[in-house]
Design a protein around this motif. Structure first.
Motif, PDB file in Angstrom:
ATOM      1  N   ALA A   2       0.837  -1.188   0.000  1.00 54.04           N
ATOM      2  CA  ALA A   2       0.000   0.000   0.000  1.00 54.04           C
ATOM      3  C   ALA A   2       0.879   1.247   0.000  1.00 54.04           C
ATOM      4  CB  ALA A   2      -0.909  -0.018   1.224  1.00 54.04           C
ATOM      5  N   HIS A  43       5.052  -4.525  10.233  1.00 53.75           N
ATOM      6  CA  HIS A  43       4.263  -4.225  11.431  1.00 53.75           C
ATOM      7  C   HIS A  43       3.884  -5.535  12.120  1.00 53.75           C
ATOM      8  CE1 HIS A  43       3.683  -0.447   9.235  1.00 53.75           C
ATOM      9  NE2 HIS A  43       3.386   0.091  10.406  1.00 53.75           N
ATOM     10  N   PRO A  46      -0.837  -5.628  11.960  1.00 49.72           N
ATOM     11  CA  PRO A  46      -1.086  -4.922  10.702  1.00 49.72           C
ATOM     12  C   PRO A  46      -1.952  -3.672  10.906  1.00 49.72           C
ATOM     13  CG  PRO A  46      -1.439  -7.274  10.426  1.00 49.72           C
ATOM     14  CD  PRO A  46      -1.256  -7.033  11.890  1.00 49.72           C
ATOM     15  N   ILE A  47      -1.699  -2.675  10.092  1.00 50.90           N
ATOM     16  CA  ILE A  47      -2.492  -1.448  10.143  1.00 50.90           C
ATOM     17  C   ILE A  47      -3.953  -1.787   9.902  1.00 50.90           C
ATOM     18  CG2 ILE A  47      -2.858   0.814   9.070  1.00 50.90           C
ATOM     19  CD1 ILE A  47       0.137   0.802   8.360  1.00 50.90           C
ATOM     20  N   SER A  48      -4.218  -2.748   9.017  1.00 57.36           N
ATOM     21  CA  SER A  48      -5.595  -3.138   8.697  1.00 57.36           C
ATOM     22  C   SER A  48      -6.314  -3.756   9.894  1.00 57.36           C
ATOM     23  CB  SER A  48      -5.606  -4.131   7.528  1.00 57.36           C
ATOM     24  OG  SER A  48      -4.889  -5.306   7.866  1.00 57.36           O
ATOM     25  N   GLU A  49      -5.556  -4.179  10.910  1.00 53.55           N
ATOM     26  CA  GLU A  49      -6.165  -4.741  12.115  1.00 53.55           C
ATOM     27  C   GLU A  49      -6.115  -3.760  13.283  1.00 53.55           C
ATOM     28  OE1 GLU A  49      -4.602  -8.556  13.151  1.00 53.55           O
ATOM     29  OE2 GLU A  49      -4.948  -9.350  11.138  1.00 53.55           O
ATOM     30  N   GLY A  50      -5.851  -2.496  12.982  1.00 56.38           N
ATOM     31  CA  GLY A  50      -5.847  -1.477  14.026  1.00 56.38           C
ATOM     32  C   GLY A  50      -4.479  -1.148  14.595  1.00 56.38           C
ATOM     33  N   ALA A  53       0.310   3.060  12.514  1.00 58.32           N
ATOM     34  CA  ALA A  53       1.099   3.194  11.284  1.00 58.32           C
ATOM     35  C   ALA A  53       2.574   3.407  11.588  1.00 58.32           C
ATOM     36  CB  ALA A  53       0.556   4.347  10.447  1.00 58.32           C
ATOM     37  N   THR A  72       3.642 -13.058   5.643  1.00 56.60           N
ATOM     38  CA  THR A  72       2.514 -12.314   5.098  1.00 56.60           C
ATOM     39  C   THR A  72       1.505 -13.241   4.424  1.00 56.60           C
ATOM     40  OG1 THR A  72       3.924 -10.389   4.792  1.00 56.60           O
ATOM     41  CG2 THR A  72       1.887 -10.419   3.541  1.00 56.60           C
ATOM     42  N   THR A  76      -3.513 -12.257   8.117  1.00 57.59           N
ATOM     43  CA  THR A  76      -4.796 -11.718   7.663  1.00 57.59           C
ATOM     44  C   THR A  76      -4.627 -10.704   6.547  1.00 57.59           C
ATOM     45  OG1 THR A  76      -4.691 -10.059   9.399  1.00 57.59           O
ATOM     46  CG2 THR A  76      -5.900 -12.071   9.891  1.00 57.59           C
ATOM     47  N   GLU A  77      -3.464 -10.062   6.457  1.00 56.01           N
ATOM     48  CA  GLU A  77      -3.239  -9.078   5.414  1.00 56.01           C
ATOM     49  C   GLU A  77      -3.158  -9.705   4.018  1.00 56.01           C
ATOM     50  OE1 GLU A  77      -1.214  -9.852   7.928  1.00 56.01           O
ATOM     51  OE2 GLU A  77       0.875  -9.517   7.438  1.00 56.01           O
ATOM     52  N   GLY A  79      -5.453 -11.532   2.725  1.00 55.57           N
ATOM     53  CA  GLY A  79      -6.801 -11.480   2.156  1.00 55.57           C
ATOM     54  C   GLY A  79      -7.206 -12.801   1.529  1.00 55.57           C
TER      55      GLY A  79
END
Length: 129
Positions: A2, A43, A46-50, A53, A72, A76-77, A79
């Motif tokens: 991203a 990370h 993950p940023i997507s899990e809260g 950043a 990865t 969960t990142e 997908g």
């Protein structure tokens, strides 16, 4: 990868500082090869899990490209392309690298065979002469 936050000056400084402080791959260290150079900062949450950043060093991990890809692909990142396969390999103690692997250890039983095993083998055979 991203764009945000990875295209910011703050991330680039944090990444450089983290790799200076922790230059070796955590994945290889777990396998007993502690001196493989890392070039990827990941990370832990993950940023997507809260996850934040721009976390502190305790919220980041250093990896080589292969270990980062393996981590990865199972997270969960990943997908829809997430891998359900356990990660191959074991650490220096013989334990699987994948913490969800069904084997507890690949090492032999430290206790060894029962003390009377040799007597049982000889007495059941036809070794009378």
């Amino acid at each position: 990868m991203a764009d945000w936050p990875y295209n910011t000056a703050n991330w680039k400084r944090l990444r450089t500082a983290h790799l200076r402080a922790f230059p070796f791959c955590e994945g290889h260290k777990a396998m007993g090869s502690p001196y493989v150079i890392a070039n990827t900062v990941d990370h832990r949450v993950p940023i997507s899990e809260g996850g934040p950043a721009f976390p502190g060093h305790d919220g980041l991990a250093s990896y080589c490209p292969a270990c980062h890809s393996a981590k990865t692909a199972r997270g969960t990142e990943a997908g829809a392309v997430r891998s359900g396969k356990p990660r191959r390999g074991c650490d220096a103690e013989g334990n699987p690298l994948d913490p969800s692997h069904h084997w507890k250890s690949l090492r032999a039983d430290p206790v060894g065979p029962p003390p009377n095993l040799q007597n049982q083998l000889v007495s059941k055979g036809n070794c009378d002469g």
